[in-house]
Design an enzyme around this catalytic site. Structure first.
Site, PDB file in Angstrom:
ATOM      1  N   LYS A  20       0.833  -1.210   0.000  1.00 45.25           N
ATOM      2  CA  LYS A  20       0.000   0.000   0.000  1.00 45.25           C
ATOM      3  C   LYS A  20       0.863   1.254   0.000  1.00 45.25           C
ATOM      4  O   LYS A  20       0.672   2.170  -0.796  1.00 45.25           O
ATOM      5  CB  LYS A  20      -0.931   0.020   1.235  1.00 45.25           C
ATOM      6  CG  LYS A  20      -1.829  -1.188   1.348  1.00 45.25           C
ATOM      7  CD  LYS A  20      -2.745  -1.118   2.562  1.00 45.25           C
ATOM      8  CE  LYS A  20      -2.041  -1.147   3.907  1.00 45.25           C
ATOM      9  NZ  LYS A  20      -1.346  -2.419   4.204  1.00 45.25           N
ATOM     10  N   ARG A 168      10.706  -0.245  11.446  1.00 44.54           N
ATOM     11  CA  ARG A 168       9.572   0.003  12.336  1.00 44.54           C
ATOM     12  C   ARG A 168       9.552  -0.978  13.503  1.00 44.54           C
ATOM     13  O   ARG A 168       9.901  -2.144  13.355  1.00 44.54           O
ATOM     14  CB  ARG A 168       8.261  -0.130  11.551  1.00 44.54           C
ATOM     15  CG  ARG A 168       7.887   1.155  10.871  1.00 44.54           C
ATOM     16  CD  ARG A 168       6.743   1.030   9.906  1.00 44.54           C
ATOM     17  NE  ARG A 168       5.632   0.198  10.312  1.00 44.54           N
ATOM     18  CZ  ARG A 168       4.563  -0.027   9.548  1.00 44.54           C
ATOM     19  NH1 ARG A 168       4.471   0.564   8.357  1.00 44.54           N
ATOM     20  NH2 ARG A 168       3.591  -0.789   9.960  1.00 44.54           N
ATOM     21  N   ARG A 179      -0.981  -8.573  13.033  1.00 41.92           N
ATOM     22  CA  ARG A 179      -1.531  -7.584  12.089  1.00 41.92           C
ATOM     23  C   ARG A 179      -2.300  -8.272  10.966  1.00 41.92           C
ATOM     24  O   ARG A 179      -3.336  -7.786  10.525  1.00 41.92           O
ATOM     25  CB  ARG A 179      -0.391  -6.708  11.534  1.00 41.92           C
ATOM     26  CG  ARG A 179       0.121  -5.724  12.591  1.00 41.92           C
ATOM     27  CD  ARG A 179       1.534  -5.243  12.339  1.00 41.92           C
ATOM     28  NE  ARG A 179       1.732  -4.626  11.054  1.00 41.92           N
ATOM     29  CZ  ARG A 179       2.939  -4.418  10.514  1.00 41.92           C
ATOM     30  NH1 ARG A 179       4.030  -4.779  11.164  1.00 41.92           N
ATOM     31  NH2 ARG A 179       3.048  -3.829   9.358  1.00 41.92           N
TER      32      ARG A 179
HETATM   33  P1  AP5 Z   1       4.839  -1.652   1.940  1.00 49.47           P
HETATM   34  O1  AP5 Z   1       4.493  -0.882   0.728  1.00 49.47           O
HETATM   35  O2  AP5 Z   1       5.546  -0.935   3.038  1.00 49.47           O
HETATM   36  O3  AP5 Z   1       3.534  -2.417   2.467  1.00 49.47           O
HETATM   37  P2  AP5 Z   1       2.241  -1.857   3.184  1.00 49.47           P
HETATM   38  O4  AP5 Z   1       1.054  -2.535   2.562  1.00 49.47           O
HETATM   39  O5  AP5 Z   1       2.236  -0.372   3.211  1.00 49.47           O
HETATM   40  O6  AP5 Z   1       2.479  -2.514   4.602  1.00 49.47           O
HETATM   41  P3  AP5 Z   1       2.398  -1.923   6.060  1.00 49.47           P
HETATM   42  O7  AP5 Z   1       3.120  -2.934   6.913  1.00 49.47           O
HETATM   43  O8  AP5 Z   1       2.880  -0.516   6.137  1.00 49.47           O
HETATM   44  O9  AP5 Z   1       0.889  -2.005   6.297  1.00 49.47           O
HETATM   45  P4  AP5 Z   1       0.187  -1.994   7.633  1.00 49.47           P
HETATM   46  O10 AP5 Z   1      -1.204  -1.891   7.152  1.00 49.47           O
HETATM   47  O11 AP5 Z   1       0.470  -3.135   8.531  1.00 49.47           O
HETATM   48  O12 AP5 Z   1       0.831  -0.732   8.384  1.00 49.47           O
HETATM   49  P5  AP5 Z   1       0.279   0.703   8.728  1.00 49.47           P
HETATM   50  O13 AP5 Z   1       1.424   1.617   8.825  1.00 49.47           O
HETATM   51  O14 AP5 Z   1      -0.853   1.069   7.838  1.00 49.47           O
HETATM   52  O15 AP5 Z   1       5.706  -2.922   1.494  1.00 49.47           O
HETATM   53  C1  AP5 Z   1       6.288  -3.775   2.475  1.00 49.47           C
HETATM   54  C2  AP5 Z   1       7.692  -4.185   2.018  1.00 49.47           C
HETATM   55  O16 AP5 Z   1       7.572  -5.018   0.849  1.00 49.47           O
HETATM   56  C3  AP5 Z   1       8.591  -3.005   1.610  1.00 49.47           C
HETATM   57  O17 AP5 Z   1       9.900  -3.275   2.024  1.00 49.47           O
HETATM   58  C4  AP5 Z   1       8.505  -2.967   0.070  1.00 49.47           C
HETATM   59  O18 AP5 Z   1       9.711  -2.493  -0.504  1.00 49.47           O
HETATM   60  C5  AP5 Z   1       8.259  -4.432  -0.257  1.00 49.47           C
HETATM   61  N1  AP5 Z   1       7.369  -4.599  -1.404  1.00 49.47           N
HETATM   62  C6  AP5 Z   1       6.275  -3.834  -1.739  1.00 49.47           C
HETATM   63  N2  AP5 Z   1       5.692  -4.310  -2.856  1.00 49.47           N
HETATM   64  C7  AP5 Z   1       6.425  -5.407  -3.228  1.00 49.47           C
HETATM   65  C8  AP5 Z   1       6.324  -6.344  -4.320  1.00 49.47           C
HETATM   66  N3  AP5 Z   1       5.358  -6.248  -5.244  1.00 49.47           N
HETATM   67  N4  AP5 Z   1       7.245  -7.326  -4.381  1.00 49.47           N
HETATM   68  C9  AP5 Z   1       8.244  -7.437  -3.450  1.00 49.47           C
HETATM   69  N5  AP5 Z   1       8.393  -6.575  -2.403  1.00 49.47           N
HETATM   70  C10 AP5 Z   1       7.495  -5.581  -2.307  1.00 49.47           C
HETATM   71  O19 AP5 Z   1      -0.345   0.449  10.175  1.00 49.47           O
HETATM   72  C11 AP5 Z   1       0.481   0.165  11.281  1.00 49.47           C
HETATM   73  C12 AP5 Z   1      -0.373   0.079  12.533  1.00 49.47           C
HETATM   74  O20 AP5 Z   1      -1.026   1.348  12.769  1.00 49.47           O
HETATM   75  C13 AP5 Z   1      -1.510  -0.935  12.477  1.00 49.47           C
HETATM   76  O21 AP5 Z   1      -1.071  -2.235  12.836  1.00 49.47           O
HETATM   77  C14 AP5 Z   1      -2.498  -0.339  13.492  1.00 49.47           C
HETATM   78  O22 AP5 Z   1      -2.085  -0.593  14.819  1.00 49.47           O
HETATM   79  C15 AP5 Z   1      -2.351   1.157  13.247  1.00 49.47           C
HETATM   80  N6  AP5 Z   1      -3.298   1.688  12.242  1.00 49.47           N
HETATM   81  C16 AP5 Z   1      -2.974   2.271  11.043  1.00 49.47           C
HETATM   82  N7  AP5 Z   1      -4.083   2.651  10.393  1.00 49.47           N
HETATM   83  C17 AP5 Z   1      -5.126   2.290  11.179  1.00 49.47           C
HETATM   84  C18 AP5 Z   1      -6.535   2.388  11.023  1.00 49.47           C
HETATM   85  N8  AP5 Z   1      -7.101   2.919   9.940  1.00 49.47           N
HETATM   86  N9  AP5 Z   1      -7.318   1.918  12.045  1.00 49.47           N
HETATM   87  C19 AP5 Z   1      -6.780   1.372  13.155  1.00 49.47           C
HETATM   88  N10 AP5 Z   1      -5.445   1.233  13.361  1.00 49.47           N
HETATM   89  C20 AP5 Z   1      -4.633   1.689  12.370  1.00 49.47           C
END
Ligand code: AP5
Length: 225
Positions: A20, A168, A179
């Site tokens: 994402k 992180r 997660r």
């Molecule tokens: P990356 O693009 O970083 O993946 P992502 O989908 O953004 O993953 P996140 O771990 O950031 O998602 P998340 O939803 O757990 O975290 P968030 O910060 O939203 O890609 C990951 C890795 O893979 C990178 O190294 C990239 O280079 C690599 N990659 C990407 N695409 C690839 C491909 N096609 N092939 C190979 N490699 C690839 O949330 C964190 C925490 O915040 C949550 O757990 C929760 O506690 C809280 N939170 C956030 N939003 C909310 C909400 N709306 N409601 C409640 N709690 C929330």
């Protein structure tokens, strides 16, 4: 411009590691849209030591979802900033039915609507490796991966030349599994929610980063046509 002549609103849905953030940043550069990541906003609140950040910290470290009340408050403040008038990519929001309904209400207040909810389709097993290998530039936030996306020059950010990188606190295998559970229990139902409204687009996100961004760009171009 979108059909309603208002700035586009796109949602990126997908489990941790689906790409994402990676894809939202590419679309931001390519189309001038603004990436709004509730994860980044919450990490900012934690780092700033705000009341919301103090409440969110332990929840995030456990890999659970932060309460709708806190998430909606941080997002509401961010949506009040002028740059969002260019159109937004919501990265990691909404994550519950309550957040999805609240988003509809927020958008209705400004005469906007959701143009597309894009589900990044991935396999859970691969997500643990993707998330565990992730790191970002401490200066500009550009994302990298130990295996899948290394900087061109080892130890130097491609984008800004920075040499400091960070990982992180919630990017360990155990927390990633929590997660993933939170995603399947509380967020995956939104796929049917948006499908029933004719707003869902599904994209295979197991391939190369560039191929996936081309598929997403096709969706954005249709929205902006
Ligand atoms: P990356 O693009 O970083 O993946 P992502 O989908 O953004 O993953 P996140 O771990 O950031 O998602 P998340 O939803 O757990 O975290 P968030 O910060 O939203 O890609 C990951 C890795 O893979 C990178 O190294 C990239 O280079 C690599 N990659 C990407 N695409 C690839 C491909 N096609 N092939 C190979 N490699 C690839 O949330 C964190 C925490 O915040 C949550 O757990 C929760 O506690 C809280 N939170 C956030 N939003 C909310 C909400 N709306 N409601 C409640 N709690 C929330």
């Amino acid at each position: 411009m979108s059909e309603a002549n208002t700035p586009p609103v796109l949602i990126l849905l997908g489990p941790p590691g689906a790409g994402k953030g990676t894809q939202a940043r590419i679309l931001e550069e390519r189309f001038g849209l603004v990436q709004l990541s509730t994860g980044d906003l919450l990490r900012g609140a934690v780092a700033a030591g705000t009341e919301a950040g103090k409440k969110a910290k332990a929840v995030m470290e456990a890999g659970e979802l932060v309460s709708d009340e806190i998430v909606l408050a941080v997002l509401h403040d961010r949506l009040a900033e002028p740059d969002v008038g260019k159109g937004v990519i919501l990265d990691g929001f909404p994550r519950t039915t309550g957040q999805a309904e609240a988003l509809d209400t927020m958008l209705a207040d400004t005469g906007q609507k959701i143009n597309a909810a894009i589900s990044l389709e991935v396999e859970d097993e691969a997500m643990v490796e993707r998330v565990s290998g992730r790191y970002t530039c401490a200066n500009c936030g550009e994302g990298y991966h130990d295996t899948f996306k290394k900087p061109e020059v080892d130890g130097v950010c491609d984008k800004c030349g920075g040499t400091e990188f960070k990982r992180r606190a919630d990017d360990n295998a155990e927390t990633v599994r929590s997660r993933l559970s939170a995603y399947h229990e509380q967020t995956a139902p939104l796929i049917d929610f948006y499908k029933s409204r004719g707003q869902l687009k599904e994209v295979d996100a197991m391939g190369e980063i560039d191929a996936i961004s081309d598929a997403l760009a096709g969706i954005v171009e249709k929205v902006q046509a």
